[in-house]
Write a protein that holds these residues in place. Sequence first.
Motif, short mmCIF file in Angstrom:
data_model
loop_
_atom_site.label_atom_id
_atom_site.label_comp_id
_atom_site.label_asym_id
_atom_site.label_seq_id
_atom_site.Cartn_x
_atom_site.Cartn_y
_atom_site.Cartn_z
N ASP A 167 10.17 39.15 40.98
CA ASP A 167 8.94 38.60 41.57
C ASP A 167 8.39 37.50 40.68
OD1 ASP A 167 9.07 40.33 43.73
OD2 ASP A 167 7.62 41.76 42.91
N TYR A 168 8.32 37.78 39.39
CA TYR A 168 7.79 36.79 38.45
C TYR A 168 8.68 35.55 38.44
CZ TYR A 168 5.79 34.65 34.36
OH TYR A 168 5.19 33.75 33.52
N ALA A 169 10.00 35.73 38.41
CA ALA A 169 10.92 34.59 38.37
C ALA A 169 10.78 33.73 39.62
CB ALA A 169 12.37 35.08 38.23
N ARG A 170 10.61 34.35 40.78
CA ARG A 170 10.45 33.58 42.02
C ARG A 170 9.16 32.76 41.98
NH1 ARG A 170 12.22 38.69 44.56
NH2 ARG A 170 14.45 38.45 44.85
N LEU A 171 8.09 33.38 41.49
CA LEU A 171 6.83 32.67 41.38
C LEU A 171 6.94 31.52 40.38
CD1 LEU A 171 4.39 35.72 41.39
CD2 LEU A 171 4.64 34.00 43.21
N ARG A 172 7.60 31.78 39.28
CA ARG A 172 7.80 30.75 38.25
C ARG A 172 8.57 29.56 38.83
NH1 ARG A 172 12.27 30.11 34.43
NH2 ARG A 172 11.54 29.02 32.56
N ALA A 173 9.61 29.86 39.59
CA ALA A 173 10.44 28.81 40.18
C ALA A 173 9.65 27.99 41.21
CB ALA A 173 11.68 29.41 40.83
N ALA A 174 8.63 28.61 41.81
CA ALA A 174 7.82 27.92 42.82
C ALA A 174 6.84 26.93 42.21
CB ALA A 174 7.08 28.94 43.68
N GLY A 175 6.63 27.00 40.90
CA GLY A 175 5.80 26.00 40.23
C GLY A 175 4.41 26.45 39.86
N GLU A 176 3.65 25.51 39.32
CA GLU A 176 2.32 25.80 38.78
C GLU A 176 1.34 26.33 39.81
OE1 GLU A 176 0.65 22.55 36.63
OE2 GLU A 176 2.16 22.66 35.05
N GLY A 177 1.56 26.03 41.05
CA GLY A 177 0.67 26.51 42.10
C GLY A 177 0.63 28.03 42.21
N THR A 178 1.55 28.70 41.55
CA THR A 178 1.61 30.16 41.59
C THR A 178 1.05 30.79 40.32
OG1 THR A 178 3.83 30.26 40.65
CG2 THR A 178 3.67 30.10 43.06
N SER A 179 0.37 30.00 39.49
CA SER A 179 -0.10 30.52 38.20
C SER A 179 -1.03 31.72 38.37
CB SER A 179 -0.76 29.43 37.37
OG SER A 179 -1.90 28.94 38.03
N ALA A 180 -1.91 31.70 39.35
CA ALA A 180 -2.83 32.83 39.55
C ALA A 180 -2.05 34.09 39.94
CB ALA A 180 -3.87 32.49 40.62
N GLN A 181 -1.03 33.93 40.79
CA GLN A 181 -0.22 35.08 41.19
C GLN A 181 0.55 35.63 40.00
OE1 GLN A 181 1.31 32.51 44.41
NE2 GLN A 181 1.50 34.45 45.53
N ARG A 182 1.09 34.73 39.19
CA ARG A 182 1.82 35.18 38.00
C ARG A 182 0.90 35.90 37.03
NH1 ARG A 182 4.92 30.03 36.01
NH2 ARG A 182 3.57 28.92 37.44
N ARG A 183 -0.30 35.35 36.84
CA ARG A 183 -1.26 36.00 35.96
C ARG A 183 -1.60 37.40 36.46
NH1 ARG A 183 -6.15 36.70 36.92
NH2 ARG A 183 -6.37 34.91 38.32
N ARG A 184 -1.86 37.53 37.76
CA ARG A 184 -2.19 38.84 38.32
C ARG A 184 -1.03 39.82 38.15
NH1 ARG A 184 -4.85 35.59 42.22
NH2 ARG A 184 -3.07 35.70 43.63
N LEU A 185 0.18 39.34 38.36
CA LEU A 185 1.35 40.20 38.19
C LEU A 185 1.43 40.69 36.74
CD1 LEU A 185 4.82 39.60 39.70
CD2 LEU A 185 4.63 40.22 37.33
N LEU A 186 1.22 39.78 35.79
CA LEU A 186 1.28 40.16 34.38
C LEU A 186 0.11 41.05 33.98
CD1 LEU A 186 2.50 36.82 32.72
CD2 LEU A 186 3.83 38.89 33.20
N GLU A 187 -1.06 40.81 34.55
CA GLU A 187 -2.21 41.67 34.26
C GLU A 187 -1.97 43.10 34.77
OE1 GLU A 187 -5.90 38.45 34.19
OE2 GLU A 187 -5.40 39.47 36.08
N ALA A 188 -1.41 43.21 35.95
CA ALA A 188 -1.10 44.54 36.49
C ALA A 188 -0.08 45.25 35.61
CB ALA A 188 -0.59 44.43 37.93
N HIS A 189 0.93 44.52 35.20
CA HIS A 189 1.94 45.12 34.32
C HIS A 189 1.31 45.49 32.98
CE1 HIS A 189 5.76 46.16 32.67
NE2 HIS A 189 5.60 45.30 31.69
N ARG A 190 0.46 44.63 32.46
CA ARG A 190 -0.22 44.92 31.20
C ARG A 190 -1.00 46.23 31.30
NH1 ARG A 190 -4.75 44.76 28.32
NH2 ARG A 190 -4.66 43.95 26.19
N GLY A 191 -1.66 46.44 32.43
CA GLY A 191 -2.40 47.70 32.63
C GLY A 191 -1.48 48.90 32.55
N ARG A 192 -0.30 48.78 33.13
CA ARG A 192 0.67 49.87 33.06
C ARG A 192 1.14 50.10 31.62
NH1 ARG A 192 1.94 47.37 37.94
NH2 ARG A 192 3.61 46.12 37.05
N VAL A 193 1.33 49.00 30.88
CA VAL A 193 1.76 49.11 29.48
C VAL A 193 0.67 49.79 28.65
CG1 VAL A 193 2.35 47.79 27.40
CG2 VAL A 193 3.37 47.17 29.60
N VAL A 194 -0.58 49.40 28.86
CA VAL A 194 -1.70 50.01 28.12
C VAL A 194 -1.76 51.51 28.42
CG1 VAL A 194 -4.23 50.08 27.95
CG2 VAL A 194 -3.03 47.89 27.88
#
Length: 130
Positions: A65-92
Amino acid sequence: MYIGDLARASGLSIDTLRWYEKIGLLPPPPRDRGGRRVYPAETLVWIAFLARLKATGMSVAGMLDYARLRAAGEGTSAQRRRLLEAHRGRVVAEIAALREALAALDDKIDIYRTIEARLALSSPTEDPTP
């Protein structure tokens, strides 16, 4: 760099690199005249990031999911951030659970040390002299 060079530099096998490419974690690299993959140097940075995601327990599906968003460009930065924030919550949460488990282990170890110390004090020592 060729796939063998990338494998050595990244610590991943050639098969893993090909699989990453096949499923979409690595973008298809350009090829030389002989048809060999030629990876740009920045591929190592991306692989290192994927390794960090994997080390934190992110699933392959999450990495895709992250790789697809990354490949789609900067317009997906908010989606990538949310994905990483959700994962960060799981890590915490996982870190908190591991801390609780570690505390339980420490408590049990302390109990056994106390028992061992008590047993050492209560067992008579033999006098080696007659």
